[in-house]
Design a protein around this motif. Structure first.
Motif, PDB file in Angstrom:
ATOM      1  N   ALA A 103       3.508  -9.200   1.724  1.00  0.00           N
ATOM      2  CA  ALA A 103       3.114  -8.002   2.457  1.00  0.00           C
ATOM      3  C   ALA A 103       3.914  -7.918   3.755  1.00  0.00           C
ATOM      4  O   ALA A 103       3.922  -8.856   4.550  1.00  0.00           O
ATOM      5  CB  ALA A 103       1.616  -8.035   2.753  1.00  0.00           C
ATOM      6  N   ILE A 104       4.615  -6.792   3.948  1.00  0.00           N
ATOM      7  CA  ILE A 104       5.434  -6.632   5.151  1.00  0.00           C
ATOM      8  C   ILE A 104       4.854  -5.595   6.117  1.00  0.00           C
ATOM      9  O   ILE A 104       5.258  -5.537   7.275  1.00  0.00           O
ATOM     10  CB  ILE A 104       6.883  -6.276   4.798  1.00  0.00           C
ATOM     11  CG1 ILE A 104       6.947  -4.961   4.013  1.00  0.00           C
ATOM     12  CG2 ILE A 104       7.539  -7.411   4.019  1.00  0.00           C
ATOM     13  CD1 ILE A 104       8.371  -4.475   3.766  1.00  0.00           C
ATOM     14  N   LYS A 105       3.939  -4.776   5.640  1.00  0.00           N
ATOM     15  CA  LYS A 105       3.238  -3.835   6.510  1.00  0.00           C
ATOM     16  C   LYS A 105       1.909  -3.485   5.866  1.00  0.00           C
ATOM     17  O   LYS A 105       1.854  -3.232   4.657  1.00  0.00           O
ATOM     18  CB  LYS A 105       4.056  -2.562   6.737  1.00  0.00           C
ATOM     19  CG  LYS A 105       3.380  -1.575   7.693  1.00  0.00           C
ATOM     20  CD  LYS A 105       4.273  -0.370   7.977  1.00  0.00           C
ATOM     21  CE  LYS A 105       3.615   0.577   8.967  1.00  0.00           C
ATOM     22  NZ  LYS A 105       4.493   1.743   9.295  1.00  0.00           N
ATOM     23  N   CYS A 106       0.835  -3.461   6.657  1.00  0.00           N
ATOM     24  CA  CYS A 106      -0.499  -3.211   6.120  1.00  0.00           C
ATOM     25  C   CYS A 106      -1.221  -2.200   7.008  1.00  0.00           C
ATOM     26  O   CYS A 106      -1.255  -2.358   8.232  1.00  0.00           O
ATOM     27  CB  CYS A 106      -1.308  -4.505   6.042  1.00  0.00           C
ATOM     28  SG  CYS A 106      -0.565  -5.749   4.956  1.00  0.00           S
ATOM     29  N   LEU A 107      -1.767  -1.187   6.376  1.00  0.00           N
ATOM     30  CA  LEU A 107      -2.504  -0.141   7.065  1.00  0.00           C
ATOM     31  C   LEU A 107      -3.931  -0.086   6.533  1.00  0.00           C
ATOM     32  O   LEU A 107      -4.180  -0.402   5.362  1.00  0.00           O
ATOM     33  CB  LEU A 107      -1.839   1.217   6.864  1.00  0.00           C
ATOM     34  CG  LEU A 107      -0.384   1.351   7.293  1.00  0.00           C
ATOM     35  CD1 LEU A 107       0.171   2.708   6.876  1.00  0.00           C
ATOM     36  CD2 LEU A 107      -0.236   1.140   8.791  1.00  0.00           C
ATOM     37  N   SER A 122      -5.011 -10.407   6.976  1.00  0.00           N
ATOM     38  CA  SER A 122      -6.395 -10.008   6.717  1.00  0.00           C
ATOM     39  C   SER A 122      -6.512  -9.058   5.537  1.00  0.00           C
ATOM     40  O   SER A 122      -7.619  -8.705   5.125  1.00  0.00           O
ATOM     41  CB  SER A 122      -6.988  -9.318   7.952  1.00  0.00           C
ATOM     42  OG  SER A 122      -6.298  -8.113   8.242  1.00  0.00           O
ATOM     43  N   SER A 123      -5.395  -8.651   4.964  1.00  0.00           N
ATOM     44  CA  SER A 123      -5.416  -7.721   3.840  1.00  0.00           C
ATOM     45  C   SER A 123      -5.698  -8.452   2.537  1.00  0.00           C
ATOM     46  O   SER A 123      -5.397  -9.641   2.384  1.00  0.00           O
ATOM     47  CB  SER A 123      -4.079  -6.976   3.736  1.00  0.00           C
ATOM     48  OG  SER A 123      -3.857  -6.207   4.884  1.00  0.00           O
ATOM     49  N   GLN A 124      -6.243  -7.711   1.615  1.00  0.00           N
ATOM     50  CA  GLN A 124      -6.591  -8.285   0.320  1.00  0.00           C
ATOM     51  C   GLN A 124      -5.341  -8.692  -0.441  1.00  0.00           C
ATOM     52  O   GLN A 124      -4.363  -7.954  -0.515  1.00  0.00           O
ATOM     53  CB  GLN A 124      -7.385  -7.258  -0.491  1.00  0.00           C
ATOM     54  CG  GLN A 124      -7.778  -7.715  -1.879  1.00  0.00           C
ATOM     55  CD  GLN A 124      -8.584  -6.646  -2.607  1.00  0.00           C
ATOM     56  OE1 GLN A 124      -9.266  -5.836  -1.974  1.00  0.00           O
ATOM     57  NE2 GLN A 124      -8.502  -6.642  -3.913  1.00  0.00           N
ATOM     58  N   SER A 125      -5.368  -9.889  -1.033  1.00  0.00           N
ATOM     59  CA  SER A 125      -4.256 -10.329  -1.867  1.00  0.00           C
ATOM     60  C   SER A 125      -4.264  -9.524  -3.160  1.00  0.00           C
ATOM     61  O   SER A 125      -5.306  -9.343  -3.781  1.00  0.00           O
ATOM     62  CB  SER A 125      -4.379 -11.820  -2.172  1.00  0.00           C
ATOM     63  OG  SER A 125      -3.389 -12.218  -3.109  1.00  0.00           O
TER      64      SER A 125
END
Length: 211
Positions: free
Chosen positions: A154-158, A186-189
């Motif tokens: 993941a390189i960017k998470c919104l 903190s983002s879902q895998s």
């Protein structure tokens, strides 16, 4: 509840995708630019390149150029859903998983794919509960995640969160709710759920889809 509106109906046999664009992630995050060219998976190393490839899939979908096939499953009423696959010339481009757990939770997970590897994921979950107010009033709590990926990383998470309380006149338009950039840790895998769905594209579907 609100997520039922985005369910896509398609049969077991491969057919052109419909023009119902609600299957796709909201375009407030990835603007629709049909003139962008496609790029190879190994070149998807930046947000801009990911957006270009996303736009190419959106264009193919809107022009009814994607074939689709789906299956339904039911895990003894505890979890049930529909998995839809969209492909172009035999290459998988999009997986959409719409499902519900018990009575109060609904989810729609979408994975955009190039070279059998996801490069973008849009995950939407809804949990509803009874609310104060008139009898039978409910509240929908919705969370959306948008995850940009390069080689599984993941390189960017919104993220955006909002509530719908129709009895109180609270009904925000999802595309107008701002995204907030969050720590990808903190983002879902998505690797495990994606691999589970991908393996059933060309094989017999299960009666119950389990992790």
């Amino acid at each position: 509840m609100a997520l039922t509106a985005v369910l896509l109906s398609c049969g077991q046999n491969s057919t052109p995708a419909s023009n119902d664009t609600r299957v796709l992630a909201h375009e407030d995050t990835l603007p629709y630019e049909p003139n962008k060219s496609t790029v190879a998976q190994n070149e998807l190393s930046s947000v801009t390149q990911i957006q270009q490839q996303y736009n190419a899939i959106v264009t193919a979908y809107k022009n009814a150029q994607l074939d689709s096939v789906s299956f339904k499953y039911n895990c003894d009423g505890e979890k049930s859903g529909t998995v839809s696959y969209f492909s172009e010339k035999g290459n998988l481009k999009l997986i959409k998983h719409s499902y519900a757990e018990y009575d109060h939770h609904e989810m729609v997970d979408q994975y955009f794919i190039e070279g059998d590897v996801p490069f973008f994921a849009h995950l939407k979950s809804l949990s509803w509960s009874f609310d104060s107010g008139p009898e039978g009033a409910t509240k929908d709590a919705i969370t959306e995640q948008r995850i940009y990926l390069s080689d599984w990383k993941a390189i960017k998470c919104l993220q955006k969160k909002y509530e719908i309380r129709l009895h109180a006149g609270v009904n925000p338009k999802p595309e107008q709710v701002p995204n907030k950039e969050v720590d990808c840790a903190s983002s879902q895998s998505i690797e495990k759920p994606y691999r589970l769905l991908a393996k059933y594209w060309k094989t017999s579907p299960p009666k119950c889809l389990t992790n």
